[in-house]
Design a protein around this motif. Structure first.
Motif, PDB file in Angstrom:
ATOM      1  N   LEU A 193       1.710  68.443  39.985  1.00 39.07           N
ATOM      2  CA  LEU A 193       0.533  67.596  39.743  1.00 39.07           C
ATOM      3  C   LEU A 193      -0.608  68.427  39.160  1.00 39.07           C
ATOM      4  O   LEU A 193      -1.276  68.021  38.209  1.00 39.07           O
ATOM      5  CB  LEU A 193       0.127  66.929  41.068  1.00 39.07           C
ATOM      6  CG  LEU A 193      -0.983  65.884  41.121  1.00 39.07           C
ATOM      7  CD1 LEU A 193      -2.367  66.443  40.918  1.00 39.07           C
ATOM      8  CD2 LEU A 193      -0.763  64.752  40.122  1.00 39.07           C
ATOM      9  N   ILE A 194      -0.807  69.625  39.733  1.00 43.03           N
ATOM     10  CA  ILE A 194      -1.873  70.508  39.243  1.00 43.03           C
ATOM     11  C   ILE A 194      -1.609  70.858  37.775  1.00 43.03           C
ATOM     12  O   ILE A 194      -2.502  70.782  36.930  1.00 43.03           O
ATOM     13  CB  ILE A 194      -1.980  71.789  40.112  1.00 43.03           C
ATOM     14  CG1 ILE A 194      -2.502  71.428  41.510  1.00 43.03           C
ATOM     15  CG2 ILE A 194      -2.890  72.822  39.451  1.00 43.03           C
ATOM     16  CD1 ILE A 194      -2.542  72.580  42.500  1.00 43.03           C
ATOM     17  N   TYR A 244     -10.619  70.694  43.295  1.00 43.13           N
ATOM     18  CA  TYR A 244     -11.083  70.367  41.943  1.00 43.13           C
ATOM     19  C   TYR A 244      -9.895  70.175  40.996  1.00 43.13           C
ATOM     20  O   TYR A 244      -9.848  69.215  40.215  1.00 43.13           O
ATOM     21  CB  TYR A 244     -11.971  71.509  41.433  1.00 43.13           C
ATOM     22  CG  TYR A 244     -13.122  71.048  40.556  1.00 43.13           C
ATOM     23  CD1 TYR A 244     -14.436  71.186  40.972  1.00 43.13           C
ATOM     24  CD2 TYR A 244     -12.885  70.499  39.298  1.00 43.13           C
ATOM     25  CE1 TYR A 244     -15.488  70.779  40.177  1.00 43.13           C
ATOM     26  CE2 TYR A 244     -13.928  70.087  38.497  1.00 43.13           C
ATOM     27  CZ  TYR A 244     -15.230  70.217  38.933  1.00 43.13           C
ATOM     28  OH  TYR A 244     -16.265  69.804  38.153  1.00 43.13           O
ATOM     29  N   ILE A 245      -8.919  71.089  41.093  1.00 39.73           N
ATOM     30  CA  ILE A 245      -7.783  70.985  40.165  1.00 39.73           C
ATOM     31  C   ILE A 245      -6.706  70.017  40.670  1.00 39.73           C
ATOM     32  O   ILE A 245      -5.667  69.845  40.041  1.00 39.73           O
ATOM     33  CB  ILE A 245      -7.175  72.360  39.788  1.00 39.73           C
ATOM     34  CG1 ILE A 245      -6.741  73.144  41.025  1.00 39.73           C
ATOM     35  CG2 ILE A 245      -8.164  73.169  38.958  1.00 39.73           C
ATOM     36  CD1 ILE A 245      -5.983  74.424  40.686  1.00 39.73           C
ATOM     37  N   LEU A 246      -7.010  69.373  41.794  1.00 39.22           N
ATOM     38  CA  LEU A 246      -6.160  68.266  42.251  1.00 39.22           C
ATOM     39  C   LEU A 246      -6.846  66.927  41.954  1.00 39.22           C
ATOM     40  O   LEU A 246      -6.366  65.863  42.358  1.00 39.22           O
ATOM     41  CB  LEU A 246      -5.904  68.372  43.751  1.00 39.22           C
ATOM     42  CG  LEU A 246      -4.829  69.367  44.225  1.00 39.22           C
ATOM     43  CD1 LEU A 246      -5.072  69.769  45.669  1.00 39.22           C
ATOM     44  CD2 LEU A 246      -3.436  68.770  44.060  1.00 39.22           C
ATOM     45  N   GLY A 247      -8.006  66.991  41.298  1.00 37.22           N
ATOM     46  CA  GLY A 247      -8.727  65.760  40.971  1.00 37.22           C
ATOM     47  C   GLY A 247      -9.482  65.161  42.166  1.00 37.22           C
ATOM     48  O   GLY A 247      -9.919  64.017  42.114  1.00 37.22           O
ATOM     49  N   GLU A 248      -9.614  65.928  43.243  1.00 35.32           N
ATOM     50  CA  GLU A 248     -10.379  65.529  44.438  1.00 35.32           C
ATOM     51  C   GLU A 248      -9.985  64.163  44.978  1.00 35.32           C
ATOM     52  O   GLU A 248     -10.834  63.328  45.282  1.00 35.32           O
ATOM     53  CB  GLU A 248     -11.890  65.578  44.153  1.00 35.32           C
ATOM     54  CG  GLU A 248     -12.374  67.002  43.904  1.00 35.32           C
ATOM     55  CD  GLU A 248     -13.826  67.097  43.515  1.00 35.32           C
ATOM     56  OE1 GLU A 248     -14.221  66.389  42.560  1.00 35.32           O
ATOM     57  OE2 GLU A 248     -14.560  67.861  44.144  1.00 35.32           O
ATOM     58  N   VAL A 271      -1.131  68.823  51.438  1.00 35.13           N
ATOM     59  CA  VAL A 271      -2.010  69.378  50.409  1.00 35.13           C
ATOM     60  C   VAL A 271      -3.085  68.336  50.101  1.00 35.13           C
ATOM     61  O   VAL A 271      -2.944  67.500  49.212  1.00 35.13           O
ATOM     62  CB  VAL A 271      -1.220  69.792  49.142  1.00 35.13           C
ATOM     63  CG1 VAL A 271      -2.145  70.411  48.096  1.00 35.13           C
ATOM     64  CG2 VAL A 271      -0.109  70.770  49.511  1.00 35.13           C
ATOM     65  N   ASP A 272      -4.120  68.367  50.900  1.00 31.32           N
ATOM     66  CA  ASP A 272      -5.199  67.379  50.785  1.00 31.32           C
ATOM     67  C   ASP A 272      -6.422  67.960  51.486  1.00 31.32           C
ATOM     68  O   ASP A 272      -6.289  68.852  52.339  1.00 31.32           O
ATOM     69  CB  ASP A 272      -4.767  66.076  51.499  1.00 31.32           C
ATOM     70  CG  ASP A 272      -5.542  64.853  51.024  1.00 31.32           C
ATOM     71  OD1 ASP A 272      -6.404  64.988  50.116  1.00 31.32           O
ATOM     72  OD2 ASP A 272      -5.280  63.748  51.555  1.00 31.32           O
ATOM     73  N   ASN A 273      -7.595  67.457  51.140  1.00 32.57           N
ATOM     74  CA  ASN A 273      -8.803  67.914  51.831  1.00 32.57           C
ATOM     75  C   ASN A 273      -8.792  67.369  53.254  1.00 32.57           C
ATOM     76  O   ASN A 273      -8.472  66.187  53.460  1.00 32.57           O
ATOM     77  CB  ASN A 273     -10.044  67.414  51.085  1.00 32.57           C
ATOM     78  CG  ASN A 273     -11.272  68.224  51.452  1.00 32.57           C
ATOM     79  OD1 ASN A 273     -11.522  68.503  52.632  1.00 32.57           O
ATOM     80  ND2 ASN A 273     -12.025  68.608  50.449  1.00 32.57           N
ATOM     81  N   ILE A 274      -9.164  68.189  54.206  1.00 37.54           N
ATOM     82  CA  ILE A 274      -9.140  67.729  55.597  1.00 37.54           C
ATOM     83  C   ILE A 274     -10.049  66.513  55.792  1.00 37.54           C
ATOM     84  O   ILE A 274      -9.762  65.648  56.628  1.00 37.54           O
ATOM     85  CB  ILE A 274      -9.511  68.861  56.578  1.00 37.54           C
ATOM     86  CG1 ILE A 274      -9.232  68.408  58.007  1.00 37.54           C
ATOM     87  CG2 ILE A 274     -10.949  69.326  56.410  1.00 37.54           C
ATOM     88  CD1 ILE A 274      -9.225  69.486  59.035  1.00 37.54           C
TER      89      ILE A 274
END
Ligand code: ATP
Ligand code: MG
Length: 246
Positions: free
Chosen positions: A235-236, A45-49, A194-197
């Motif tokens: 970025l966060i 969420y705090i990475l902007g998805e 650092v990313d969603n799988i």
């Protein structure tokens, strides 16, 4: 599965949750896995998805390292299997890296369920649990003779910090996928994605396919994991600051 309307603003996130809940009901995901996903979601969420440049860069570096490894292996658990089973199998084939089941909350039954789901997609799955990673007390010490035991490069998505440390002590290169740039795993790995799988594995498949067709573009690739992690944290900070100023 519940029907979720595509128009729902949180459609993708809700579909992902449904996959995990189904995985839990099918005996693939451990209850603790649902909690771990919640932590991941908060960071997403705090990475902007979305996949940022630093993530794409680490995904490329990871594919390159895996493709050059002598004995690469992709370690999978309940969450990864529930979320991206077909994609994991595709990446495993493209990189010639077997999938190995490795669980923190271990049971023979869950190992078999995960292995058979992945095999239904045509994967080579190591699930014998016939070797031990010395120095580790949790069930994550149970590995495979043809897998992590002999591997020089290990991709361990959603890894626990304890095992990451031991893998490094055994001289292995560790690549992780972890939405939390501050976790011990993230800080300790050689390459941290650092990313969603759910986005990282498809991106890695694309890179692996490009690499097969023309490796030249990747020859001069340089990667600094600490610098990359700093970019993620920065970025966060910037994203949150922009919300304050909105
Ligand atoms: P560590 O053990 O490395 O200090 P931790 O104990 O906080 O971290 P674990 O439960 O061991 O966390 O590992 C799960 C990690 O996976 C968490 O950092 C979480 O943010 C991350 N995660 C969960 N779901 C996803 C996902 N879908 N994509 C990427 N990362 C995820
Ligand atoms: Mg942990």
């Amino acid at each position: 599965m519940h029907t979720i309307p595509e128009s729902h603003p949180r459609y993708r996130s809700l579909i992902t949750r449904e996959k995990l809940v189904k995985g839990f009901k099918d005996g693939i995901v451990a209850p603790q896995g649902l909690i771990a996903h919640g932590r991941g979601e908060a960071f997403d969420y705090i990475l902007g998805e979305k996949t940022h440049d630093f993530a794409l860069k680490s995904e490329k570096a990871a594919v390159l390292l895996l493709s050059r490894a002598k004995n690469p292996v992709i370690s999978v658990n309940g969450n990864t299997t529930a979320l991206v089973p077909g994609e994991l199998v595709k990446l495993s084939k493209l990189l010639n890296a077997p999938l190995e089941v490795n669980l923190f909350h271990w049971s023979r039954e869950r190992v078999e369920k995960i292995a058979s789901l992945l095999r239904s997609f045509g994967a080579e799955v190591l699930a014998e649990g016939d070797a031990v990673l010395e120095g580790l007390e949790s069930a994550r010490r149970i590995v495979n003779k043809r897998g992590t035991y002999i591997a020089d490069v290990v991709l361990v998505p959603l890894e626990d910090g304890d095992r990451c440390e031991i893998l490094k002590k055994h001289g292995k290169k560790v690549i992780t996928i972890d939405l939390n740039p501050l976790s011990r795993t993230s800080q300790m790995a050689d390459i941290t994605i650092v990313d969603n799988i759910t986005r990282a594995i498809p991106n890695m498949i694309k890179t692996a396919e490009e690499l097969k067709n023309g490796p030249n573009e990747y020859k001069e690739f340089e990667f600094d994991n600490n610098q990359n992690l700093r970019s993620a944290i920065q970025l966060i900070c910037e994203y949150l600051t922009s919300k304050v100023l909105d």
